[in-house]
Design a protein around this motif. Structure first.
Motif, mmCIF file in Angstrom:
data_model
loop_
_atom_site.group_PDB
_atom_site.id
_atom_site.type_symbol
_atom_site.label_atom_id
_atom_site.label_comp_id
_atom_site.label_asym_id
_atom_site.label_seq_id
_atom_site.Cartn_x
_atom_site.Cartn_y
_atom_site.Cartn_z
ATOM 1 N N ALA A 206 0.837 -1.199 0.000
ATOM 2 C CA ALA A 206 0.000 0.000 0.000
ATOM 3 C C ALA A 206 0.877 1.257 0.000
ATOM 4 O O ALA A 206 2.006 1.241 0.515
ATOM 5 N N PRO A 207 0.389 2.345 -0.563
ATOM 6 C CA PRO A 207 1.234 3.536 -0.744
ATOM 7 C C PRO A 207 1.590 4.268 0.541
ATOM 8 O O PRO A 207 2.464 5.139 0.515
ATOM 9 N N ASP A 208 0.940 3.949 1.644
ATOM 10 C CA ASP A 208 1.324 4.567 2.913
ATOM 11 C C ASP A 208 2.376 3.746 3.641
ATOM 12 O O ASP A 208 2.720 4.026 4.790
ATOM 13 N N LYS A 235 -0.016 -4.466 -4.031
ATOM 14 C CA LYS A 235 -0.373 -5.757 -3.458
ATOM 15 C C LYS A 235 -0.801 -5.534 -2.011
ATOM 16 O O LYS A 235 0.013 -5.107 -1.185
ATOM 17 N N PRO A 236 -2.045 -5.807 -1.680
ATOM 18 C CA PRO A 236 -2.537 -5.456 -0.341
ATOM 19 C C PRO A 236 -1.983 -6.322 0.773
ATOM 20 O O PRO A 236 -2.116 -5.970 1.949
ATOM 21 N N GLY A 237 -1.366 -7.463 0.435
ATOM 22 C CA GLY A 237 -0.787 -8.297 1.471
ATOM 23 C C GLY A 237 -1.814 -8.963 2.363
ATOM 24 O O GLY A 237 -1.564 -9.196 3.548
ATOM 25 N N GLY A 238 -2.957 -9.258 1.809
ATOM 26 C CA GLY A 238 -4.046 -9.859 2.586
ATOM 27 C C GLY A 238 -5.362 -9.244 2.170
ATOM 28 O O GLY A 238 -5.630 -9.067 0.990
ATOM 29 N N ASP A 239 -6.179 -8.921 3.138
ATOM 30 C CA ASP A 239 -7.506 -8.378 2.881
ATOM 31 C C ASP A 239 -7.413 -6.965 2.303
ATOM 32 O O ASP A 239 -6.858 -6.068 2.936
ATOM 33 N N THR A 240 -7.955 -6.767 1.109
ATOM 34 C CA THR A 240 -7.862 -5.452 0.466
ATOM 35 C C THR A 240 -8.517 -4.375 1.307
ATOM 36 O O THR A 240 -7.967 -3.271 1.459
ATOM 37 N N GLN A 242 -8.703 -4.001 4.390
ATOM 38 C CA GLN A 242 -7.865 -3.603 5.518
ATOM 39 C C GLN A 242 -6.668 -2.758 5.086
ATOM 40 O O GLN A 242 -5.988 -2.178 5.942
ATOM 41 N N SER A 243 -6.421 -2.682 3.784
ATOM 42 C CA SER A 243 -5.256 -1.939 3.282
ATOM 43 C C SER A 243 -5.598 -0.517 2.840
ATOM 44 O O SER A 243 -4.721 0.195 2.350
ATOM 45 N N LEU A 244 -6.842 -0.100 2.984
ATOM 46 C CA LEU A 244 -7.318 1.121 2.329
ATOM 47 C C LEU A 244 -7.251 2.378 3.194
ATOM 48 O O LEU A 244 -7.823 3.405 2.814
ATOM 49 N N GLY A 245 -6.545 2.338 4.315
ATOM 50 C CA GLY A 245 -6.443 3.529 5.138
ATOM 51 C C GLY A 245 -5.819 4.710 4.414
ATOM 52 O O GLY A 245 -6.125 5.875 4.729
#
Length: 253
Positions: A206-208, A235-240, A242-245
């Motif tokens: 994720a970009p953060d 690549k979200p590394g799991g649940d997408t 959960q990666s969207l912060g």
């Protein structure tokens, strides 16, 4: 900033229509695909119509297992052009703005000549379909021996092709891995850019996360006058979900 969800990496556990619906619910402004060709096209169109999300682009097929496109492979012109035709048929039907023509693993003058010939073919097909053509340098860590690997190489090819509808896919992640200074390379290539993508570097998360601070990168891109959705190809590394912060924190950059 506005953002496009690259569904080649996000919500990959879902069929494409359901992933489109997830992207809309998450607040994305557009979607883009890698290889949608095994999907039910009617169902994809229905999901796009229901969500009203534009499609920023899709890729030509990779070719056989272990390949990464055919457009720069000498002796494979007929197959490469069949994949180009397939991609533009889908793109026109889905209302996609661009097709990324995948070059493949090749090197040398013959590969360059083949790639340019196929890009001219794609430009003609794209003009008839009302769809743009993109080329993208891929970093040599993730795609060793990929034909197109640096911004200046891509710009030289674009200058030789010299078609208004053939442009550069500027992926901040690949630039960060190979050439380092994202902002300098963006400014250098700005006049030929047709789409922008991003991911954290060096891990493509994720970009953060990672070494790139995307807040000033996004601010710089916006200050250049860029007003199209940026492609979240990470690549979200799991649940997408959960990666969207980052959508809240970087969406105001």
């Amino acid at each position: 900033m506005t953002f496009s969800a690259n569904l080649g990496f996000l919500w990959t556990e879902l069929a494409l229509p359901a992933a489109i619906e997830k992207a809309a619910a998450a607040g994305f402004d557009a979607v883009e695909f890698h290889y949608p060709y095994a999907q039910n096209r009617a169902a994809v169109k229905a999901a796009l119509a229901a969500t009203q999300l534009p499609v920023m682009g899709l890729n030509t097929e990779r070719g056989e297992a272990g390949q990464n496109g055919l457009a720069a492979l000498p002796g494979r012109q007929a197959e490469a052009r069949a994949l180009i035709d397939q991609a533009f048929d889908w793109a026109a039907d889905l209302g996609a703005r661009n097709v990324h023509v995948m070059a493949g693993f090749a090197s040398g003058d013959a590969a360059r000549e083949q790639f340019i010939a196929n890009l001219n073919y794609a430009a003609d097909v794209g003009e008839r379909a009302g769809v743009g053509v993109l080329i993208e340098p891929l970093n040599a860590f993730d795609a060793p021996n990929y034909f197109l690997n640096r911004i200046d190489q891509a710009l030289a090819i674009l200058a030789e092709v010299d078609r208004a509808n053939v442009r550069l896919m500027f992926d901040c992640y690949h630039v960060a891995r190979t050439e380092g200074d994202i902002l300098a390379q963006f400014d250098h290539a700005r006049a030929r850019i047709g789409h922008v993508q991003f991911a954290g570097a060096p891990d493509r998360g994720a970009p953060d996360l990672g070494a790139v601070d995307y807040a000033p990168v996004f601010a710089h891109i916006a200050a250049s006058g860029w007003d199209q959705p940026l492609g979240a190809e990470y690549k979200p590394g799991g649940d997408t979900d959960q990666s969207l912060g980052w959508l809240a924190s970087l969406g105001t950059a």
